[in-house]
Design an enzyme around this catalytic site. Structure first.
Site, PDB file in Angstrom:
ATOM      1  N   LYS A  64       0.821  -1.225   0.000  1.00  0.00           N
ATOM      2  CA  LYS A  64       0.000   0.000   0.000  1.00  0.00           C
ATOM      3  C   LYS A  64       0.854   1.275   0.000  1.00  0.00           C
ATOM      4  O   LYS A  64       0.485   2.272  -0.595  1.00  0.00           O
ATOM      5  CB  LYS A  64      -0.963   0.004   1.193  1.00  0.00           C
ATOM      6  CG  LYS A  64      -2.059  -1.053   1.073  1.00  0.00           C
ATOM      7  CD  LYS A  64      -3.036  -0.978   2.229  1.00  0.00           C
ATOM      8  CE  LYS A  64      -3.970  -2.176   2.203  1.00  0.00           C
ATOM      9  NZ  LYS A  64      -4.986  -2.120   3.252  1.00  0.00           N
ATOM     10  N   ASP A 101      -9.973   2.287   2.345  1.00  0.00           N
ATOM     11  CA  ASP A 101     -10.044   1.638   3.674  1.00  0.00           C
ATOM     12  C   ASP A 101     -10.561   2.650   4.706  1.00  0.00           C
ATOM     13  O   ASP A 101     -11.385   2.319   5.561  1.00  0.00           O
ATOM     14  CB  ASP A 101      -8.644   1.205   4.145  1.00  0.00           C
ATOM     15  CG  ASP A 101      -8.133  -0.030   3.418  1.00  0.00           C
ATOM     16  OD1 ASP A 101      -8.954  -0.831   2.953  1.00  0.00           O
ATOM     17  OD2 ASP A 101      -6.901  -0.184   3.315  1.00  0.00           O
TER      18      ASP A 101
HETATM   19  P1  NDP Z   1       0.510  -4.063  10.334  1.00  0.00           P
HETATM   20  O1  NDP Z   1       1.427  -5.229  10.248  1.00  0.00           O
HETATM   21  O2  NDP Z   1       0.815  -2.830   9.575  1.00  0.00           O
HETATM   22  O3  NDP Z   1       0.380  -3.624  11.893  1.00  0.00           O
HETATM   23  C1  NDP Z   1       0.158  -4.587  12.880  1.00  0.00           C
HETATM   24  C2  NDP Z   1      -0.044  -3.884  14.246  1.00  0.00           C
HETATM   25  O4  NDP Z   1      -0.440  -4.882  15.178  1.00  0.00           O
HETATM   26  C3  NDP Z   1       1.204  -3.214  14.799  1.00  0.00           C
HETATM   27  O5  NDP Z   1       0.809  -2.069  15.521  1.00  0.00           O
HETATM   28  C4  NDP Z   1       1.759  -4.293  15.748  1.00  0.00           C
HETATM   29  O6  NDP Z   1       2.544  -3.766  16.792  1.00  0.00           O
HETATM   30  C5  NDP Z   1       0.460  -4.855  16.290  1.00  0.00           C
HETATM   31  N1  NDP Z   1       0.534  -6.238  16.791  1.00  0.00           N
HETATM   32  C6  NDP Z   1       0.776  -7.359  16.081  1.00  0.00           C
HETATM   33  N2  NDP Z   1       0.675  -8.437  16.875  1.00  0.00           N
HETATM   34  C7  NDP Z   1       0.364  -7.991  18.120  1.00  0.00           C
HETATM   35  C8  NDP Z   1       0.144  -8.621  19.385  1.00  0.00           C
HETATM   36  N3  NDP Z   1       0.214  -9.950  19.525  1.00  0.00           N
HETATM   37  N4  NDP Z   1      -0.188  -7.840  20.440  1.00  0.00           N
HETATM   38  C9  NDP Z   1      -0.279  -6.497  20.311  1.00  0.00           C
HETATM   39  N5  NDP Z   1      -0.062  -5.840  19.158  1.00  0.00           N
HETATM   40  C10 NDP Z   1       0.256  -6.582  18.071  1.00  0.00           C
HETATM   41  O7  NDP Z   1      -0.922  -4.627   9.962  1.00  0.00           O
HETATM   42  P2  NDP Z   1      -2.229  -3.827   9.436  1.00  0.00           P
HETATM   43  O8  NDP Z   1      -2.403  -2.612  10.272  1.00  0.00           O
HETATM   44  O9  NDP Z   1      -2.180  -3.649   7.981  1.00  0.00           O
HETATM   45  O10 NDP Z   1      -3.395  -4.888   9.723  1.00  0.00           O
HETATM   46  C11 NDP Z   1      -3.774  -5.203  11.058  1.00  0.00           C
HETATM   47  C12 NDP Z   1      -5.025  -6.062  11.066  1.00  0.00           C
HETATM   48  O11 NDP Z   1      -6.111  -5.355  10.459  1.00  0.00           O
HETATM   49  C13 NDP Z   1      -4.879  -7.365  10.290  1.00  0.00           C
HETATM   50  O12 NDP Z   1      -5.444  -8.403  11.069  1.00  0.00           O
HETATM   51  C14 NDP Z   1      -5.705  -7.148   9.027  1.00  0.00           C
HETATM   52  O13 NDP Z   1      -6.285  -8.341   8.565  1.00  0.00           O
HETATM   53  C15 NDP Z   1      -6.766  -6.177   9.502  1.00  0.00           C
HETATM   54  N6  NDP Z   1      -7.291  -5.320   8.420  1.00  0.00           N
HETATM   55  C16 NDP Z   1      -8.628  -5.378   8.117  1.00  0.00           C
HETATM   56  C17 NDP Z   1      -9.162  -4.580   7.121  1.00  0.00           C
HETATM   57  C18 NDP Z   1     -10.623  -4.672   6.813  1.00  0.00           C
HETATM   58  O14 NDP Z   1     -11.048  -4.157   5.754  1.00  0.00           O
HETATM   59  N7  NDP Z   1     -11.430  -5.257   7.664  1.00  0.00           N
HETATM   60  C19 NDP Z   1      -8.327  -3.649   6.337  1.00  0.00           C
HETATM   61  C20 NDP Z   1      -6.930  -3.646   6.747  1.00  0.00           C
HETATM   62  C21 NDP Z   1      -6.444  -4.468   7.756  1.00  0.00           C
HETATM   63  P3  NDP Z   1       4.101  -3.333  16.549  1.00  0.00           P
HETATM   64  O15 NDP Z   1       4.065  -1.963  15.898  1.00  0.00           O
HETATM   65  O16 NDP Z   1       4.668  -3.305  17.925  1.00  0.00           O
HETATM   66  O17 NDP Z   1       4.721  -4.391  15.676  1.00  0.00           O
END
Ligand code: NDP
Length: 267
Positions: A64, A101
């Protein structure tokens, strides 16, 4: 004229976008086909798009940000998010980038009365959610398990905290989980005690994860919050992209109607 569209990502086999778009072309009698393209090298995104002679595309993880940089013009809230999930080829063969989004998330809040919001997570999806809430003047706080990704939000003027150091100073109307905690594991996105405190004062909970009751949503349900998973956001972003792709054919068709058609086919 028959048109071709596609979704780019890696991995991409799981994407529901071809199902949603192709079903809706059939329903609305639009001559188009929507495929999926697995891309290995993000540097090739633009070249690949043009070589396939696509009229438009969706771009998902992890491309993206590249989609933002490789298009000719960025429209709307995508400018402040720094990421595009939709490309449209205009009549001058220029690639115009959008982020549906963000609006897809906001449209899912229809009827909610929000004075403020708390976002858990600071990844790509948090950027879309935070920027659209800021755009609508809803004061928003972010917490994340680590500090690094919070810099983007701090620079945009959000209140930001590392989760372990966060002590809520007010009640939040909505708690939004944008982390992937709970997607393939049974983790909560932050400390359970902290989450219980937050839920006891909130009205709404939103988890961007689609297709399951995550531990976060289960906890929110136990506090009788109004709960939403990511399905409606997924459908809304697809419907908004569909309208951009098929501008002429959808001139008199509301994106809410397109979303209602798409929800017929998504389990
Ligand atoms: P990213 O990889 O960009 O970000 C992931 C985030 O989750 C980071 O802030 C990370 O923290 C945090 N994280 C990951 N694992 C854990 C954990 N076990 N405990 C606490 N924090 C955690 O992913 P995206 O933001 O792109 O996507 C996130 C979710 O949103 C996904 O599950 C995706 O499927 C969903 N999504 C849904 C959409 C929809 O249309 N419904 C659209 C886009 C996404 P850190 O920074 O510390 O690594």
């Amino acid at each position: 004229m028959f048109q071709f569209f596609a979704v780019y990502g890696n991995p991409i086999a799981h994407s529901k976008s071809p199902l949603l778009h192709n079903y809706t072309y059939a329903k609305l009698n639009i001559s188009a086909y929507y495929g999926r393209i697995l891309l290995d090298d993000s540097a090739n995104l633009r070249k690949n798009f043009l070589s396939h002679k696509l009229s438009g595309a969706n771009i998902t993880l992890p491309f993206k940000e590249e989609a933002f940089h490789q298009c000719d013009e960025v429209c709307g809230v995508a400018q402040s998010i720094g990421a595009c999930n939709t490309w449209v080829l205009d009549s001058k063969e220029r690639i115009i980038g959008y982020n549906t989004d963000a609006q897809g998330f906001y449209d899912a809040l229809k009827g909610y009365k929000l004075r403020n919001a708390l976002i858990i997570g600071a990844g790509g999806s948090a950027k879309a959610v935070a920027m659209i809430l800021q755009h609508h003047n809803i004061p928003t706080t972010l917490i994340n398990r680590s500090e690094k990704n919070l810099t983007f939000f701090a620079e945009k003027g959000f209140n930001c905290f590392v989760s372990s150091e966060f002590k809520p100073t007010c009640n939040y109307d909505i708690i939004i989980n944008t982390t992937s905690a709970g997607l393939n594991d049974s983790c909560l996105p932050c400390d359970e005690k902290q989450l219980k405190e937050l839920c006891s004062c909130a009205q709404y909970a939103f988890d961007l994860i689609y297709g399951k009751v995550t531990p976060f949503l289960a906890l929110a349900q136990s506090f009788h919050l109004v709960c939403n998973d990511g399905k409606i956001m997924l459908i809304n972003q697809a419907a908004l992209a569909f309208k951009l792709f098929c501008k002429k054919a959808c001139e008199n068709t509301e994106s809410t109607y397109i979303a209602s058609l798409m929800s017929e086919i998504l389990p």
